[in-house]
Design an enzyme around this catalytic site. Structure first.
Site, PDB file in Angstrom:
ATOM      1  N   HIS A   1      16.784  -8.775   6.275  1.00  0.00           N
ATOM      2  CA  HIS A   1      17.852  -8.055   5.671  1.00  0.00           C
ATOM      3  C   HIS A   1      17.562  -6.500   5.304  1.00  0.00           C
ATOM      4  O   HIS A   1      18.534  -5.766   5.329  1.00  0.00           O
ATOM      5  CB  HIS A   1      17.969  -8.608   4.092  1.00  0.00           C
ATOM      6  CG  HIS A   1      18.392  -9.906   4.028  1.00  0.00           C
ATOM      7  ND1 HIS A   1      19.169 -10.647   2.928  1.00  0.00           N
ATOM      8  CD2 HIS A   1      18.653 -11.024   4.910  1.00  0.00           C
ATOM      9  CE1 HIS A   1      19.408 -11.850   3.201  1.00  0.00           C
ATOM     10  NE2 HIS A   1      19.058 -12.224   4.628  1.00  0.00           N
TER      11      HIS A   1
ATOM     12  N   CYS B   1      -3.917  -2.333  -1.041  1.00  0.00           N
ATOM     13  CA  CYS B   1      -4.670  -1.690  -2.087  1.00  0.00           C
ATOM     14  C   CYS B   1      -5.112  -2.823  -3.102  1.00  0.00           C
ATOM     15  O   CYS B   1      -4.920  -3.947  -3.024  1.00  0.00           O
ATOM     16  CB  CYS B   1      -3.923  -0.314  -2.728  1.00  0.00           C
ATOM     17  SG  CYS B   1      -2.333  -0.789  -3.582  1.00  0.00           S
TER      18      CYS B   1
HETATM   19  O1  LIG Z   1      -3.975  -1.070  -6.793  1.00  0.00           O
HETATM   20  C1  LIG Z   1      -3.991   0.266  -6.595  1.00  0.00           C
HETATM   21  C2  LIG Z   1      -2.983   1.075  -6.947  1.00  0.00           C
HETATM   22  O2  LIG Z   1      -1.619   0.617  -7.109  1.00  0.00           O
HETATM   23  C3  LIG Z   1      -5.317   0.995  -6.442  1.00  0.00           C
HETATM   24  O3  LIG Z   1      -5.973   0.059  -5.480  1.00  0.00           O
HETATM   25  C4  LIG Z   1      -6.089   0.852  -7.808  1.00  0.00           C
HETATM   26  O4  LIG Z   1      -5.329   1.585  -8.626  1.00  0.00           O
HETATM   27  C5  LIG Z   1      -7.588   1.174  -7.653  1.00  0.00           C
HETATM   28  O5  LIG Z   1      -8.212   1.164  -8.779  1.00  0.00           O
HETATM   29  P1  LIG Z   1      -9.674   1.527  -8.858  1.00  0.00           P
HETATM   30  O6  LIG Z   1     -10.047   2.840  -8.313  1.00  0.00           O
HETATM   31  O7  LIG Z   1     -10.152   1.180 -10.348  1.00  0.00           O
HETATM   32  O8  LIG Z   1     -10.486   0.470  -8.049  1.00  0.00           O
END
Ligand SMILES: O=C(CO)[C@H](O)[C@H](O)COP(=O)(O)O
Length: 155
Positions: free
Chosen positions: A98, A65
């Site tokens: 681990h 993400c």
């Molecule tokens: O990193 C993330 C969660 O931890 C998501 O990818 C992020 O929040 C997405 O943000 P946006 O919709 O503004 O691109």
């Protein structure tokens, strides 16, 4: 190894590159999306990736993400999944050795593709240690899951 991959929109460009890298290393890849850069919620993809591992379709998973944080929170909600956000090589192999981690999470906004390749290689080449202290600790994690499930049922 059979690897399940998943990403949200922020992780989509990096996930495509990781897929090529994994294929070049001879791994088989199950891609649970997202398949486009359109916005998608990372918990929905994490559920698919983790379900694939739980049902034995793949041995390990990689989630991407924006930061890797949301992906790791989501994956760790799923019983039998031990997910870790790793942006350094030592954690990428020690988390398996681990802690028997089975899902590695990466932040596409935080690291570049070349570090990501090295991180997933370190993760995939690592094996869970047979030393009793590490086995005992992971067994305690499993017990924590069972206790949480029991508490939920009793509510
Ligand atoms: O990193 C993330 C969660 O931890 C998501 O990818 C992020 O929040 C997405 O943000 P946006 O919709 O503004 O691109």
């Amino acid at each position: 190894m059979i690897i399940t991959l998943g990403c949200d929109h922020a992780g989509f460009p990096l996930k495509s590159k990781l897929m090529e890298h994994l294929h070049s290393k001879g791994h088989q890849v199950i891609d649970h999306g997202s398949y486009t850069p359109e916005p998608v919620d990372f918990p929905d993809i994490a559920k698919k990736v983790c379900s694939s591992i739980k049902h034995g379709e793949s041995e390990r998973g990689i989630m991407v993400c924006g930061t890797g944080v949301g992906a790791s929170i989501a994956a760790n909600k799923i019983p039998e999944i031990r997910a870790a956000l790793c942006h350094d090589i030592h954690s990428a192999h020690q988390c398996v050795e681990h802690d028997n981690v089975n899902v590695m999470c990466l932040g596409a906004k935080i690291i570049g593709e070349w570090l990501a390749y090295d991180l997933i290689d370190a993760f995939l080449n690592a094996e869970f240690s047979t030393e009793p202290e590490f086995r005992r600790r992971v067994e305690k994690l499993n017990l924590m899951e069972l206790e949480a499930e029991k508490e939920l049922k009793e509510k």
